[in-house]
Design an enzyme around this catalytic site. Structure first.
Site, PDB file in Angstrom:
ATOM      1  N   SER A   1     130.134  10.721  25.946  1.00 62.57           N
ATOM      2  CA  SER A   1     130.599  12.020  25.467  1.00 62.57           C
ATOM      3  C   SER A   1     129.994  12.317  24.088  1.00 62.57           C
ATOM      4  CB  SER A   1     132.130  12.022  25.437  1.00 62.57           C
ATOM      5  OG  SER A   1     132.609  13.321  25.328  1.00 62.57           O
TER       6      SER A   1
ATOM      7  N   ARG B   1     145.038  19.488  21.979  1.00 63.12           N
ATOM      8  CA  ARG B   1     144.812  18.280  22.763  1.00 63.12           C
ATOM      9  C   ARG B   1     145.100  18.521  24.247  1.00 63.12           C
ATOM     10  NH1 ARG B   1     142.008  13.605  23.233  1.00 63.12           N
ATOM     11  NH2 ARG B   1     143.262  11.908  24.031  1.00 63.12           N
TER      12      ARG B   1
ATOM     13  N   ASP C   1     132.448  15.123  36.724  1.00 62.04           N
ATOM     14  CA  ASP C   1     132.518  15.559  35.318  1.00 62.04           C
ATOM     15  C   ASP C   1     132.041  17.002  35.224  1.00 62.04           C
ATOM     16  OD1 ASP C   1     132.305  15.993  32.591  1.00 62.04           O
ATOM     17  OD2 ASP C   1     131.078  14.219  32.187  1.00 62.04           O
TER      18      ASP C   1
ATOM     19  N   HIS D   1     135.406  13.828  33.503  1.00 60.87           N
ATOM     20  CA  HIS D   1     134.674  13.378  32.314  1.00 60.87           C
ATOM     21  C   HIS D   1     135.155  12.005  31.832  1.00 60.87           C
ATOM     22  CE1 HIS D   1     132.467  13.610  28.607  1.00 60.87           C
ATOM     23  NE2 HIS D   1     133.550  13.542  27.885  1.00 60.87           N
ATOM     24  N   ASP D   2     136.454  11.768  31.944  1.00 64.69           N
ATOM     25  CA  ASP D   2     137.031  10.503  31.473  1.00 64.69           C
ATOM     26  C   ASP D   2     136.577   9.286  32.281  1.00 64.69           C
ATOM     27  OD1 ASP D   2     138.345  11.075  29.186  1.00 64.69           O
ATOM     28  OD2 ASP D   2     140.362  11.129  30.027  1.00 64.69           O
TER      29      ASP D   2
END
Lengths: 364, 195
Positions: free
Chosen positions: A147, A216, A312, A345-346
């Site tokens: 990232s 967040r 992602d 993405h994680d």
């Protein structure tokens, strides 16, 4: 925001010139190391962390008490083997875990707050290079990052081509897209709309936790895949049998996001969030090099490996391919693989055995 | 390590230190051999993620990609040699693929199974069914081969496109055979091409 804590750090003996034209003095870079540096200092791996990450890559976080954020990948016998390599991980410039950032005292002793200069990914890399200088490491075995960490790894390859033999950039991009910037702007506006933000001057008083939590929450959605969210939560209700016909967290996914949001405010500074997201939005490696990404890598000497994940949608495979094409055009040795993983993405932080194999193989 | 005979010929024909792109490089056997023997700067393209993983673990530079789609992204003449081994017949448009190979590479090595081999002809003529042979062991519905061609067909395409033949080799029972009646006798063929 995090309570004060003693982090291991290096105070730079020189000023740090920034892309904005400003100069930062008295910069501190907080870092952790894992494993032993060999005698010729050739086994150092620098891990660059993501937006809200920190130097505690493979050790207990001093505030949350949680395990390091990449312990699955980093440690003795792990793909990034601390029995073989010395792993260095530093808190980026602008962050809030011991490195100089908006919460740090300026020359007048008061926190910089919004007086902190706007920084870039390249400025963060300048800070990392200064740390390597301080540690006496001329050339890294590998610079690794996922990232935003991948942005730093690519930026280091482009701007400091002599500093790393290998570059491993995971789930990343060479430029922030309009969609990336848009999501970050939502987060920043949430923080700045919190009355406690107070133009950035909240240190020592009530902090903009509500705004930071919303930032967040919005960002967290972008880190997951729709499939992953559906699998994990679906439309299931939270601790109740029926909808409340109110605005409590009826759904598990709401409860989860609220928990993620409030937990985050315990360990992160809202102004750091503003500055680091700005740095990411400003990131465009091609723009720094005359508009052509291949030019950014014209002097690159490293071997590259890029990895993307099929789920992602924050930094999709096309962005990695864009970098790969530029590296090819520059004649750099590059490997690329798109891995299949359901976590969005994680995925780079989670259990993806294929990623372990690629990382281990590339470091061989 | 023993290479397939067509790959062994390629390995012997590539000059030291050449920049080589191996398209459809599989697990990287040829690249590894070329790197070790001839000190070439080898790069690979491979569609299968697990193969790419294995290549990366061997220290090779391989990009996961689809030659039909991704070759266009390479600059002109960025390689001395482009290799397409036993893959042309699986591409969507072999004629356009040939153009791409000779655009990114100064030279190209292309190998392909010969559908004119007598077993093929016999299988189709006498059996009346699409042949399944040692060289082409997969049934018509499972095979990745979507364009079946003979050596003569390939020669016609080269003539039509004005491609120069720098060398050609024909194989049967994993050995090089003479070019006499190759269209009958060869199980597969290897061409060294330039434009």
């Amino acid at each position: 925001m995090a309570p004060a804590h003693a982090h291991k750090s290096l105070k730079l003996s020189h000023d740090l010139p920034l892309d904005s034209g400003q100069v930062l003095s008295g910069v501190e870079i907080a870092y952790e190391t894992y494993g032993e540096l060999n005698t010729d200092k050739s086994n150092a791996i620098l891990i660059c962390h993501a937006l809200t990450g920190d130097q505690y890559v493979a050790s207990t976080h001093p505030i949350t008490g949680k395990p390091g954020w990449w312990e699955a990948m980093v440690g003795p016998g792990k793909p990034i083997d601390t029995g073989r390599f010395q792993v260095i991980c530093a808190n980026v410039l602008g962050s809030c875990m011991g490195s100089t950032g908006p919460a740090s005292p300026a020359a007048d002793g008061a926190p910089y707050a919004m007086r902190f200069p706007v920084i870039t990914i390249r400025d963060m890399v300048r800070g990392l290079v200064a740390l390597l200088d301080g540690l006496g490491i001329a050339k890294l075995h590998t610079v690794v990052g996922g990232s935003m960490g991948g942005m730093q790894a690519l930026s280091m390859a482009a701007n400091f081509p002599d500093r790393a033999e290998r570059v491993l950039a995971i789930a990343t991009t060479a430029r922030h897209s309009a969609q990336n910037i848009a999501f970050h702007e939502v987060g920043r506006q949430a923080i700045m709309a919190d009355p406690n933000w107070n133009g950035g001057d909240y240190y020592g008083g009530a902090e903009p936790d509500a705004g930071l939590a919303v930032a967040r929450m919005a960002a967290h959605i972008t880190y997951l895949s729709e499939e992953g969210l559906t699998e994990k939560f679906g439309r299931r209700l939270q601790d109740r049998d029926a909808k409340s016909f109110g605005f409590d967290a009826d759904f598990q996914v709401e409860s989860y996001l609220r928990y993620q949001g409030s937990g985050f405010t315990q360990r992160f500074d809202a102004n750091s969030y503003l500055y680091i997201t700005r740095a990411m939005d400003y990131f465009d490696l091609a723009e720094e090099h005359g508009g052509k990404l291949a030019n950014a890598f014209a002097g690159a000497k490293a071997r590259f490996c890029l990895v993307s994940f099929d789920s992602d949608w924050l930094y999709p495979t096309a962005e990695s391919r864009h970098v790969v094409h530029a590296l090819n055009a520059a004649g750099a040795p590059v490997s690329f693989v798109e891995l299949s993983a359901p976590f969005g993405h994680d995925s780079f932080l989670l259990d993806v055995p294929a990623l372990d194999r690629v990382v281990k193989g590339f470091l061989k | 390590m023993s290479l397939r005979p067509d790959l062994a010929v390629i390995a012997q024909s590539i000059p030291r230190g050449a920049r080589v792109l191996d398209i459809g490089c599989g697990d990287g056997s040829l690249m590894a051999e070329l790197t070790a023997l001839s000190g070439v700067d080898a790069r690979g393209m491979e569609i299968d993620a697990e193969h790419v993983e294995r290549c990366v673990a061997r220290g090779l530079s391989v990009i996961q990609g689809d030659a039909d789609r991704d070759l266009v992204d390479y600059p002109d003449k960025s390689f001395d040699v482009a290799i397409l081994s036993q893959t042309l017949q699986t591409t969507r448009r072999p004629d356009l693929m040939l153009d791409q190979l000779l655009r990114v590479g100064r030279q190209a090595f292309v190998s392909f199974p010969n559908f004119g081999h007598w077993r093929m002809r016999a299988g189709l003529a006498l059996g009346g069914r699409m042949p399944v042979t040692r060289a082409m062991p997969v049934t018509w519905y499972e095979t990745a081969n979507i364009h079946h061609m003979t050596i003569k067909d390939f020669n016609d395409l080269l003539a039509l496109k004005g491609v120069n033949v720098e060398g050609c080799w024909f194989f049967a029972h994993d050995a090089v055979i003479s070019s006499a009646s190759a269209n009958w006798r060869a199980e597969y063929a290897l061409y060294q091409l330039s434009r």
